[in-house]
Design an enzyme around this catalytic site. Structure first.
Site, PDB file in Angstrom:
ATOM      1  N   LYS A 103      10.128   7.056 -12.648  1.00  0.00           N
ATOM      2  CA  LYS A 103       9.233   6.655 -13.746  1.00  0.00           C
ATOM      3  C   LYS A 103       9.515   7.435 -15.006  1.00  0.00           C
ATOM      4  CE  LYS A 103       5.532   4.354 -11.298  1.00  0.00           C
ATOM      5  NZ  LYS A 103       4.092   4.145 -11.103  1.00  0.00           N
ATOM      6  N   LYS A 110      13.765  -6.050  -3.290  1.00  0.00           N
ATOM      7  CA  LYS A 110      12.403  -6.360  -2.823  1.00  0.00           C
ATOM      8  C   LYS A 110      11.676  -7.254  -3.825  1.00  0.00           C
ATOM      9  CE  LYS A 110       9.115  -3.100  -4.636  1.00  0.00           C
ATOM     10  NZ  LYS A 110       7.823  -2.543  -4.419  1.00  0.00           N
ATOM     11  N   LYS A 147       6.453  -7.262  -8.541  1.00  0.00           N
ATOM     12  CA  LYS A 147       5.725  -7.913  -9.632  1.00  0.00           C
ATOM     13  C   LYS A 147       6.314  -7.558 -10.994  1.00  0.00           C
ATOM     14  CE  LYS A 147       2.191  -4.374  -9.501  1.00  0.00           C
ATOM     15  NZ  LYS A 147       1.427  -3.923  -8.403  1.00  0.00           N
TER      16      LYS A 147
END
Ligand code: ATP
Ligand code: LTN
Length: 331
Positions: free
Chosen positions: A115, A197, A200
């Site tokens: 991140k 994967k 979203k």
């Protein structure tokens, strides 16, 4: 006398819509655990501000996430379902745990590294200490088991280290929790690139089927799903796209891979994709209807959150008081 049931805690961030990956990989498991454990589920809104967020969107997503979880079958009468920010003890314990978590440990967290690379202009202290807040979420409730995805394994391991460190100084204050991580097969893959994967945050909107997608959108996304050129519905190495569709179909119908292979013997991928799409659309329909019903009465939804938060607060206070006393805060 009935033996007290073990406690289960988990949380999900209200960042956008939940997809069938999160549903099959996490939420369905949460529903099932309600049979065996006393479950405490939170929408981790405090964790969501570690990256820049739109306040109005966060507010909407938080309430929608509660409605989605209720619609999926979380029973807020028998178990707890609330917003993390409604129970101040999470933040209060997080501060204490910050002081028992090492700089080097936090720096080794892969999520922090990922991140910070993605948000190079906003590497804030909250992003760094995020795992101590997550540890507080879990340890506040003397949790026995924590169902999480593979991506949270490292945070859970750190939670166990923090609990043991604290206990070694002050006695048995915290239950040391066990993780409950589904086997590797529980990973739903992207429809556009089955090596990744389903996520979203994928830029390709056909990659991901959201729980609240309308029927025609679900059908369109599955029709465009990437497969292979063999034109035979069978589960095999190197057939990531078909394997993924088969596992989704299997999860929604409870059919085994052999049953699915027999059902589609001699039939093309077009037919198979449509069958998967229709099954998923049918399976999601009752969830979507319940979601709409919950969203049509926001006052009731807020009441459910507040009731659960009040019950969670009472449990959390017990641990927090004990911790405050142990570290020497005067009463
Ligand atoms: P993003 O990929 O954008 O970071 P996400 O789609 O992984 O987000 P989260 O809110 O981080 O969504 O995940 C919620 C829960 O669902 C987590 O426990 C995560 O492990 C699980 N999960 C998410 N995507 C999948 C997937 N494709 N297959 C199985 N489990 C998943
Ligand atoms: N970090 C988790 C969400 C989360 C959580 C928790 C999970 C916050 N607190 C406590 C389990 C236990 C995520 O991003 N999926």
């Amino acid at each position: 006398m009935e033996q007290q049931r073990k406690r289960c805690f988990s949380a999900i961030q209200p960042t956008g819509q939940i997809n069938i990956g999160g549903y099959l990989g996490a939420v369905k498991n949460w529903i099932k655990l309600q049979e065996e454990f006393d479950c405490i589920y939170a929408v981790a809104d405090l964790h969501s501000i570690t990256v820049r967020q739109d306040p109005a969107l966060l507010r909407r997503n938080s309430l929608e996430m509660i409605a989605v979880l209720l619609a999926c079958g979380i029973d807020a009468d028998k178990h707890l379902l609330f917003l993390q920010s409604h129970v101040p003890a999470h933040t209060q314990l997080a501060w204490v745990l910050d002081c028992y978590t090492m700089y080097g440990e936090l720096g080794r967290m892969t999520q922090f590294k990922d991140k910070s690379a993605k948000n190079a202009d906003n590497i804030n202290a909250g992003l760094f200490t995020y795992p101590a807040l997550m540890a507080a979420d879990i340890l506040l409730y003397q949790t026995d088991v924590v169902p999480v995805g593979e991506d949270q394994r490292q945070h859970l391991e750190l939670t166990r280290i923090i609990a043991k460190r604290f206990n070694s100084v002050y006695g048995d204050v915290f239950t040391v929790p066990e993780g409950k991580i589904p086997e590797v097969g529980a990973k739903v893959r992207s429809l556009a690139d089955p090596t990744k994967k389903m996520s979203k945050s994928d830029e390709n909107e056909n990659a991901c089927v959201n729980l609240l997608d309308p029927r025609d959108v679900i059908i369109r996304k599955f029709k465009r799903a990437v497969t292979d050129s063999e034109a035979c519905v069978r589960y095999a190495e190197g057939k990531d796209g078909i394997n993924n569709l088969m596992s989704i179909y299997s999860a929604f119908t409870d059919k085994s891979y052999e049953q699915i292979e027999r059902e589609f013997e001699g039939r093309g991928y077009g037919e198979f994709k449509l069958a998967v799409a229709e099954t998923v659309a049918d399976g999601l329909k009752p969830i979507q209807e319940r979601f709409c019903a919950y969203m049509s009465d926001k006052a009731q939804l807020q009441q459910i959150c507040r009731d659960s938060a009040a019950r969670a607060d009472a449990l959390a206070q017990k641990t927090l008081r004990k911790v405050y006393k142990k570290v020497g805060f005067a009463v």
